[in-house]
Design an enzyme around this catalytic site. Structure first.
Site, PDB file in Angstrom:
ATOM      1  N   PRO A   8       0.861  -1.054  -0.042  1.00 30.79           N
ATOM      2  CA  PRO A   8      -0.084  -0.003  -0.072  1.00 30.79           C
ATOM      3  C   PRO A   8       0.935   1.199   0.011  1.00 30.79           C
ATOM      4  O   PRO A   8       0.886   1.937   0.800  1.00 30.79           O
ATOM      5  CB  PRO A   8      -0.951  -0.167   1.197  1.00 30.79           C
ATOM      6  CG  PRO A   8       0.025  -1.049   2.110  1.00 30.79           C
ATOM      7  CD  PRO A   8       0.828  -1.902   1.252  1.00 30.79           C
ATOM      8  N   ALA A 120      -1.473   9.738  -7.249  1.00 31.83           N
ATOM      9  CA  ALA A 120      -1.667   9.948  -5.755  1.00 31.83           C
ATOM     10  C   ALA A 120      -0.194   9.964  -5.356  1.00 31.83           C
ATOM     11  O   ALA A 120       0.715   9.932  -5.794  1.00 31.83           O
ATOM     12  CB  ALA A 120      -2.103   8.515  -5.156  1.00 31.83           C
ATOM     13  N   LYS A 175       2.505   3.236 -22.067  1.00 29.81           N
ATOM     14  CA  LYS A 175       2.883   3.621 -20.885  1.00 29.81           C
ATOM     15  C   LYS A 175       4.475   3.644 -20.694  1.00 29.81           C
ATOM     16  O   LYS A 175       4.992   4.599 -20.094  1.00 29.81           O
ATOM     17  CB  LYS A 175       2.299   2.992 -19.608  1.00 29.81           C
ATOM     18  CG  LYS A 175       2.551   3.529 -18.143  1.00 29.81           C
ATOM     19  CD  LYS A 175       1.707   5.005 -17.940  1.00 29.81           C
ATOM     20  CE  LYS A 175       2.479   5.568 -16.752  1.00 29.81           C
ATOM     21  NZ  LYS A 175       2.348   5.131 -15.590  1.00 29.81           N
ATOM     22  N   SER A 245       8.357   9.509 -10.755  1.00 27.81           N
ATOM     23  CA  SER A 245       8.506   8.765  -9.704  1.00 27.81           C
ATOM     24  C   SER A 245      10.180   8.422  -9.346  1.00 27.81           C
ATOM     25  O   SER A 245      10.560   8.260  -8.525  1.00 27.81           O
ATOM     26  CB  SER A 245       7.749   7.350  -9.873  1.00 27.81           C
ATOM     27  OG  SER A 245       8.056   7.032 -11.218  1.00 27.81           O
TER      28      SER A 245
END
Ligand code: KPL
Length: 297
Positions: A8, A120, A175, A245
């Protein structure tokens, strides 16, 4: 459904909260040893999830693995012994090739691949922000995975929009191409995505995209140079204020996803005997930076 989210991080936590709010039984599986984890989305009331509960894992109908590509094997294989054969495995991460590495171990399960442009950010272990509304595409990895189109409704209800893509490989390559163009450069230069629009990057971006076009064509994904360039530029502008990222991983001196992004492109190029010197140089530079941190440890 009984759903376990493995890993998570920002995206995994976002899905955990959204799926729970949509009425599913959601639990977490993480490296942390705590038996419950509180998560709060966009500074709203925090929700308590059970963590690392073997009973809940065994009862899962769906396991969504949201760890980084290089963690897929070590995060997934120890869990397989607890899963029923009809438990669906869904993998959602940047890059390609990680699921292929464990294909034989997971083939008894329906396996689904997902790629998302939802964004996110996790400011700390308990707080996640939904920073960009995007789209999620699902597709089958194996034959059993083809029976899982109903997952579109499950996920769409929780966090739209979600589509089933029978050509998920094309979506994953698209992607991957965007990540090959944006991530290494923003990581090495420690710049925001939008700065890649600067003239000084145009030559390098051109050759990255040119190499990508050739390799993708050899894989049966026919994008012209202009189409791919337009897609890359669209993302550079749409995410201009984002820290990629890889920029974040390199800032915090964490292992990057380069092996499953540029590394996957290079492996595929080798298979087709296509030369990709610009991407090879970028991979070498990111690796050199990673190695320099390891030496300091
Ligand atoms: O996926 C991304 C990443 O940062 O890994 C992009 C699309 C480049 C957005 O930042």
């Amino acid at each position: 459904m009984n759903i376990t989210i493995v890993g998570p991080g920002a995206i995994g936590s976002l899905w955990a909260i959204k799926l729970l709010q949509a009425g599913h039984n959601v639990s977490l599986w993480s490296r942390s040893s705590e038996i419950s984890t509180d998560l709060s989305l966009d500074e709203r009331t925090s929700i308590s999830f059970s963590n690392n509960n073997i009973e809940k894992l065994s009862a899962s109908d769906l396991v969504i693995v949201t760890v980084k590509a290089w963690q897929v094997e070590e995060a997934t294989t120890p869990l397989l012994q607890y899963l029923a054969p009809d438990t669906i495995l869904m993998f959602m991460h940047n890059g390609m090739g990680a699921v292929d590495e464990i294909a034989t171990q997971i083939d008894a399960h329906p396996v689904v691949l997902a790629t998302t442009t939802q964004a996110a950010f996790k400011s700390d272990r308990n707080n996640v922000s939904h920073t960009g509304i995007g789209q999620t595409q699902l597709g089958a990895f194996n034959l059993k995975g083809q029976q899982c189109t109903f997952l579109v409704d499950v996920l769409e209800h929780a966090l739209p929009t979600v589509n089933w893509n029978p050509k998920i490989k094309t979506a994953l390559w698209t992607k991957l191409a965007i990540n090959c163009a944006i991530n290494p450069l923003t990581g090495l230069e420690q710049i925001k995505n939008g700065e890649l629009a600067d003239q000084r990057f145009s030559e390098t971006l051109n050759s990255i995209i040119h190499e990508l076009t050739q390799v993708m064509q050899a894989e049966g994904i026919t994008y012209s140079f202009n189409e791919l360039e337009a897609s890359v530029n669209k993302v550079i502008h749409a995410t201009a204020q984002n820290n990629s990222s890889m920029k974040q991983d390199m800032f915090y001196q964490r292992k990057t996803e380069i092996d499953f992004i540029t590394g996957h492109l290079i492996k595929t190029a080798l298979k087709h005997q296509i030369e990709v010197p610009t991407n090879q140089k970028l991979l070498a530079m990111v690796k050199e930076r990673e190695n320099s941190w390891n030496h300091q440890d």
